[in-house]
Each structure stands twice: as structure tokens, then as C-alpha cells.
Motif scaffolding. Structure first.
Motif, PDB file in Angstrom:
ATOM      1  N   LYS A  69       0.813  -1.218   0.000  1.00 39.62           N
ATOM      2  CA  LYS A  69       0.000   0.000   0.000  1.00 39.62           C
ATOM      3  C   LYS A  69       0.849   1.272   0.000  1.00 39.62           C
ATOM      4  O   LYS A  69       0.523   2.239  -0.664  1.00 39.62           O
ATOM      5  N   LEU A  70       1.959   1.278   0.764  1.00 44.69           N
ATOM      6  CA  LEU A  70       2.794   2.477   0.811  1.00 44.69           C
ATOM      7  C   LEU A  70       3.419   2.768  -0.546  1.00 44.69           C
ATOM      8  O   LEU A  70       3.552   3.921  -0.950  1.00 44.69           O
ATOM      9  N   ARG A  99      -0.687 -11.313  -6.358  1.00 45.60           N
ATOM     10  CA  ARG A  99       0.106 -12.379  -5.740  1.00 45.60           C
ATOM     11  C   ARG A  99       0.978 -11.829  -4.606  1.00 45.60           C
ATOM     12  O   ARG A  99       1.069 -12.442  -3.535  1.00 45.60           O
ATOM     13  N   PHE A 100       1.622 -10.692  -4.830  1.00 44.06           N
ATOM     14  CA  PHE A 100       2.420 -10.062  -3.775  1.00 44.06           C
ATOM     15  C   PHE A 100       1.537  -9.711  -2.579  1.00 44.06           C
ATOM     16  O   PHE A 100       1.922  -9.939  -1.432  1.00 44.06           O
ATOM     17  N   THR A 101       0.355  -9.169  -2.837  1.00 45.71           N
ATOM     18  CA  THR A 101      -0.559  -8.797  -1.760  1.00 45.71           C
ATOM     19  C   THR A 101      -0.965 -10.029  -0.959  1.00 45.71           C
ATOM     20  O   THR A 101      -0.982 -10.002   0.281  1.00 45.71           O
ATOM     21  N   GLU A 102      -1.256 -11.108  -1.650  1.00 46.50           N
ATOM     22  CA  GLU A 102      -1.637 -12.366  -0.985  1.00 46.50           C
ATOM     23  C   GLU A 102      -0.490 -12.877  -0.101  1.00 46.50           C
ATOM     24  O   GLU A 102      -0.705 -13.241   1.061  1.00 46.50           O
ATOM     25  N   TYR A 107       2.052 -13.785   5.068  1.00 46.21           N
ATOM     26  CA  TYR A 107       3.321 -13.726   5.798  1.00 46.21           C
ATOM     27  C   TYR A 107       3.172 -12.897   7.077  1.00 46.21           C
ATOM     28  O   TYR A 107       3.563 -13.329   8.162  1.00 46.21           O
ATOM     29  N   THR A 108       2.590 -11.701   6.948  1.00 40.28           N
ATOM     30  CA  THR A 108       2.444 -10.824   8.112  1.00 40.28           C
ATOM     31  C   THR A 108       1.522 -11.449   9.153  1.00 40.28           C
ATOM     32  O   THR A 108       1.785 -11.346  10.358  1.00 40.28           O
ATOM     33  N   PHE A 115       7.392  -9.258   5.211  1.00 43.55           N
ATOM     34  CA  PHE A 115       8.441 -10.023   4.546  1.00 43.55           C
ATOM     35  C   PHE A 115       9.560  -9.056   4.177  1.00 43.55           C
ATOM     36  O   PHE A 115       9.323  -8.032   3.537  1.00 43.55           O
ATOM     37  N   ILE A 116      10.773  -9.381   4.609  1.00 40.72           N
ATOM     38  CA  ILE A 116      11.919  -8.510   4.350  1.00 40.72           C
ATOM     39  C   ILE A 116      12.975  -9.297   3.601  1.00 40.72           C
ATOM     40  O   ILE A 116      13.363 -10.391   4.018  1.00 40.72           O
TER      41      ILE A 116
END
Length: 165
Positions: A69-70, A99-102, A107-108, A115-116
Motif C-alpha cells: 500500500k505504501l 500475488r504479492f498482496t496475498e 506472511y504478516t 516479509f523482508i
């Protein structure tokens, strides 16, 4: 500005939104002149590793979601913006972004922090593969992996701040 203030202004953002690390490194007398990316990294990393688990968790939580979102709102730090753009995360298709959002959400929810990964030199496919692999880690394994990635990101940022040093 004081030498301490200059130091914190220059290096306070190396660990994402966590100037306390630069403050403690300066105050501890760990900083050796001339400043090199290695000497500053060694000092900052030493402080990061001595920080309480809760403080280190705070540093992890200060990192933005990848392609999150940022990024969409244009609210990333300059360092994060450059790092994510370098990996092509600013040019995702709608399906890739979904896919990244999912992955970010799963992960969070599992680990309690985003995820870092040090994205320099990685592609979006490399990052997705790492997501898929690391989501199965235990909480302790992933905390250790994420803190190691934070230290790697800090080194890369320092190398751009202190080129040739």
C-alpha cells in the motif's frame, strides 16, 4: 548541527525508521574515523544485535510490504522506493500485484512483521520464490532470517552513502 546530529542525520535511516540505532552507535563510541561502509555497518549492526527482541521486532515492523500500500500511495522512504524499483516491483501486472498482496498478507499474519529481503540484484520472480520458501519457516527461523536481511539492506544502503569506502 553537532557531529552527533550530523551522524544521526546521515545514518539514522539506514535501519528503516530506526534512528535509535545510529544514536546508540554514536553514543557508545563505536564510530571510528574515517567512516567506511564496513566500520559504520559493524557499529550499527552491533547495536542492532544488542537491542532487545522487542526493539528488533520494531525495526522489522518499520519495513514496508514489498509492492504494498505504501508503494502504491508513493509513501515509501527514498531508499525503499529505489530498492523496490530496482527489482521491478513498481512495474507489476495486476496479477503479479495480487500475488504479492496475498503473500504479504499471509506472511504478516503468520509472523507479525512484513516479509523482508534485500532486493538488490533480485527479480520479482526471485522475490516470489523466496516468499514461497520462507513462508514455511518457523517463527524463530524467520525472525533470524529477517534480521539478517535487515543487516544486509543496511550494508547496501551504507555502501551507497559511503561509496569507495
Amino acid at each position: 548541527m553537532s557531529a552527533r546530529g550530523d551522524f544521526i542525520a546521515m545514518f539514522g535511516g539506514v535501519f528503516e525508521h530506526s534512528p535509535f540505532i545510529a544514536e546508540r552507535a554514536y553514543d557508545s563510541g563505536l564510530m571510528l574515523v574515517p567512516l567506511t561502509s564496513k566500520s559504520v555497518h559493524d557499529a550499527l549492526t552491533s547495536i542492532f544485535r544488542k537491542a532487545s527482541r522487542e526493539e528488533r521486532l520494531g525495526v522489522l515492523r518499520a519495513h514496508p510490504d514489498l509492492a504494498g500500500k505504501l508503494a502504491i500511495a508513493g509513501e515509501l522512504t527514498e531508499d525503499s522506493k529505489k530498492e523496490q524499483a530496482g527489482a521491478g516491483l513498481d512495474r507489476l501486472s495486476a496479477a503479479e500485484h495480487a500475488r504479492f498482496t496475498e503473500f504479504n498478507t499471509a506472511y504478516t499474519q503468520k509472523f507479525g512483521f512484513p516479509f523482508i529481503i534485500a532486493v538488490k540484484g533480485l527479480t520479482k520472480d526471485d522475490i516470489l520464490a523466496a516468499f514461497e520458501k520462507r513462508i514455511d519457516n518457523s517463527a524463530d527461523e524467520e525472525f533470524d532470517t529477517a534480521t539478517a536481511q535487515v543487516e544486509k539492506i543496511a550494508l547496501l544502503r551504507l555502501q551507497s552513502l559511503l561509496p569507495g569506502h
